[in-house]
Design a protein around this motif. Structure first.
Motif, PDB file in Angstrom:
ATOM      1  N   ALA A   9      38.566   2.111  -3.850  1.00 55.62           N
ATOM      2  CA  ALA A   9      39.503   3.008  -3.026  1.00 55.62           C
ATOM      3  C   ALA A   9      40.672   2.445  -2.570  1.00 55.62           C
ATOM      4  CB  ALA A   9      38.648   3.394  -2.009  1.00 55.62           C
ATOM      5  N   TRP A  32      43.206   3.410  -5.299  1.00 52.66           N
ATOM      6  CA  TRP A  32      43.811   4.853  -5.213  1.00 52.66           C
ATOM      7  C   TRP A  32      44.493   5.121  -3.969  1.00 52.66           C
ATOM      8  CZ3 TRP A  32      42.260   9.042  -8.502  1.00 52.66           C
ATOM      9  CH2 TRP A  32      41.677   8.960  -9.699  1.00 52.66           C
ATOM     10  N   TRP A  62      44.080   8.905  -3.180  1.00 53.54           N
ATOM     11  CA  TRP A  62      42.885   8.866  -2.607  1.00 53.54           C
ATOM     12  C   TRP A  62      42.631  10.267  -1.713  1.00 53.54           C
ATOM     13  CZ3 TRP A  62      38.213   6.685  -3.473  1.00 53.54           C
ATOM     14  CH2 TRP A  62      37.493   6.517  -2.252  1.00 53.54           C
ATOM     15  N   ARG A 108      32.847  10.174  -4.414  1.00 53.94           N
ATOM     16  CA  ARG A 108      33.083   8.691  -3.528  1.00 53.94           C
ATOM     17  C   ARG A 108      31.718   8.436  -3.080  1.00 53.94           C
ATOM     18  NH1 ARG A 108      38.642  10.346  -1.043  1.00 53.94           N
ATOM     19  NH2 ARG A 108      39.299  12.343  -1.995  1.00 53.94           N
TER      20      ARG A 108
END
Length: 477
Positions: free
Chosen positions: A126, A129, A135, A144
């Motif tokens: 994450a 991103w 994200w 996720r």
């Protein structure tokens, strides 16, 4: 009653012939091993794991209220795919064979323009991103998850962040190392709100994604054009009439984008094509009520539908600046690379090709992608044609000896308890490009084989030598 050689040895075949190769097990089914070697018996239909359901796919084959399309129905009927979770399918052996062939074609085209193949993790951090601000931008489309330590990840729908961070981690490159083109063929994941149409819009699928790094904007445009030309060659080799259209850059971003669209009524994209010049675009990039061509000013835009099977983006420095993917230029100064990204929907190409090429009754493959090129139908057991059954052995042996390029491409429909007519119907549904019937014409003084060319619908009666000459021209990959 005459018993064919393959009927004699069938009960004594070693288990290894029907046990999956260890190299093909697990996460990546894209193997390159050959499943038929000299001296082995032919592949038998009765031994293929292809749980055919050759009837209309009813509610048991789809979620309540889900609409189906021709490719989804045909692929489920023929035992090519089997539904798992919503938007996810088991790819059964024949589909894996077709996909392996498509990947080999893609490898040829990508490596032909300098592409180098890599394999990046599906589990993406994450943190990467968030650095690109995608994200939050991607929203619910991302699958996720958290690990046991609380670390956040997503299952990668695309890999711009990962590949750019990979390049940046290697330190500063020299301009002499550019252009650099890295690509992979891997599973991708997108949490589609309404997965439908089988492999055309799923939540888990195979994609080829390539990422380019260039020293200048001019060089990046040249790379962009070379990839577009490689895509055009690929679709030409497959016999698919793809159209390259201007497109929105969307959440990938960048300065330039094109889609490769396969015209089809089931397509979810609306296209505008000029009848007077080369202009074509996704309706997203043109005012939807516009009818005059923005390029030539004189032509009329005609709307049609298409299935997106490829997408190209010129990214500029959007990602390379964030992750500091840099190089030393000719003045010995540091500069960030110019990037592009280029996708092909591998499993979507398979389904889209079936969608546009097939009849309502049976699958028709691009010839290079057919799981098996030839299906041989022996006479029904106990029929008056049993006396020519030994011609099947002779034919299989000659094909093996004289056409080594077709090893692994010939299957024998050994279900001789069924009539030839029934097996012909199954062969038509499954889409073998060539079906060879050892039937009535084999009783003639000069035995002839009935050959059905399923791509064209042509029916021929050929001697063994004539058949070998016909099949000699079959191209494989």
């Amino acid at each position: 009653m005459r018993v064919l050689l393959w009927q004699k040895i069938l009960p004594h075949l070693p288990r290894t012939l029907t046990t999956p190769c260890r190299g093909c097990a697990g996460h990546a089914p894209l193997s390159t091993h050959t499943d038929q070697k000299p001296g082995r018996p032919p592949l038998l239909v009765s031994r293929l794991f292809q749980p055919s359901n050759l009837r209309d796919v009813g509610q048991e084959g789809r979620a309540p209220g889900e609409t189906t399309c021709k490719s989804q129905r045909l692929m489920q009927q023929a035992g090519l795919i089997h539904p798992s979770n919503p938007g996810c399918y088991h790819y059964l052996p024949a589909t894996v064979r077709a996909m392996e062939k498509l990947v080999r074609l893609i490898d040829q085209e990508m490596q032909g323009i300098g592409g180098q193949k890599v394999d990046m993790p599906s589990l993406c951090s994450a943190e990467l991103w968030r650095r690109s601000e995608r994200w939050d931008l991607m929203g619910k489309e991302l699958f996720r998850l958290r690990d046991r330590h609380g670390g956040e990840y997503c299952l990668g729908p695309t890999h711009e962040e990962a590949v750019t961070e990979l390049l940046a981690s290697q330190g500063t490159l020299s301009y002499r190392q550019l252009p650099l083109l890295l690509y992979q063929v891997t599973r991708k994941f997108r949490d589609e709100p309404k997965p439908r149409f089988g492999l055309l819009r799923g939540r888990e699928f195979y994609m080829k994604d390539m990422y380019s790094f260039d020293a200048s904007e001019e060089a990046a445009y040249q790379t962009y054009e070379s990839v577009c030309q490689a895509y055009a060659r690929l679709f030409s080799r497959l016999g698919l009439p793809c159209v390259q259209v201007q497109a929105d850059t969307g959440n990938i971003g960048g300065k330039l984008s094109h889609e490769f669209q396969l015209p089809a009524e089931i397509g979810e994209d609306r296209l505008l094509v000029c009848g007077a010049c080369s202009f074509s675009a996704n309706v997203e990039t043109v005012a939807p009520d516009r009818t005059d061509c923005p390029q030539c000013q004189t032509g009329t835009l005609v709307e049609s539908k298409g299935i997106e099977v490829g997408h190209t983006f010129y990214l500029g420095t959007k990602y390379s600046r964030i992750f500091d993917a840099s190089f030393t230029n000719t003045q010995n100064k540091s500069a960030v690379t110019e990037m592009g990204c280029f996708g092909l929907g591998v499993t979507r190409i398979l389904a889209a090709a079936i969608e546009v090429m097939s009849t309502e009754e049976g699958i028709r493959w691009p010839s290079l992608l057919a799981p098996y090129q030839i299906c041989i139908l022996p006479p029904k057991r106990g029929s008056k044609m049993d006396s020519v059954a030994d011609l099947v052995d002779d034919l299989v042996q000659q094909l093996r000896e004289t056409l080594p390029s077709l090893r692994g491409e010939v299957v024998l429909d050994d279900r001789t308890q069924m009539t030839i007519g029934k097996r012909l119907k199954d062969a038509s549904r499954l889409g073998y490009p060539y079906v060879v019937v050892v039937g009535q014409s084999a009783l003639e003084e000069t035995p002839r084989y009935e050959v059905i060319c399923q791509q064209t619908g042509e029916k021929l009666y050929l001697s063994k030598d004539g058949l070998v000459d016909l099949l000699r021209a079959v191209e494989t990959v």
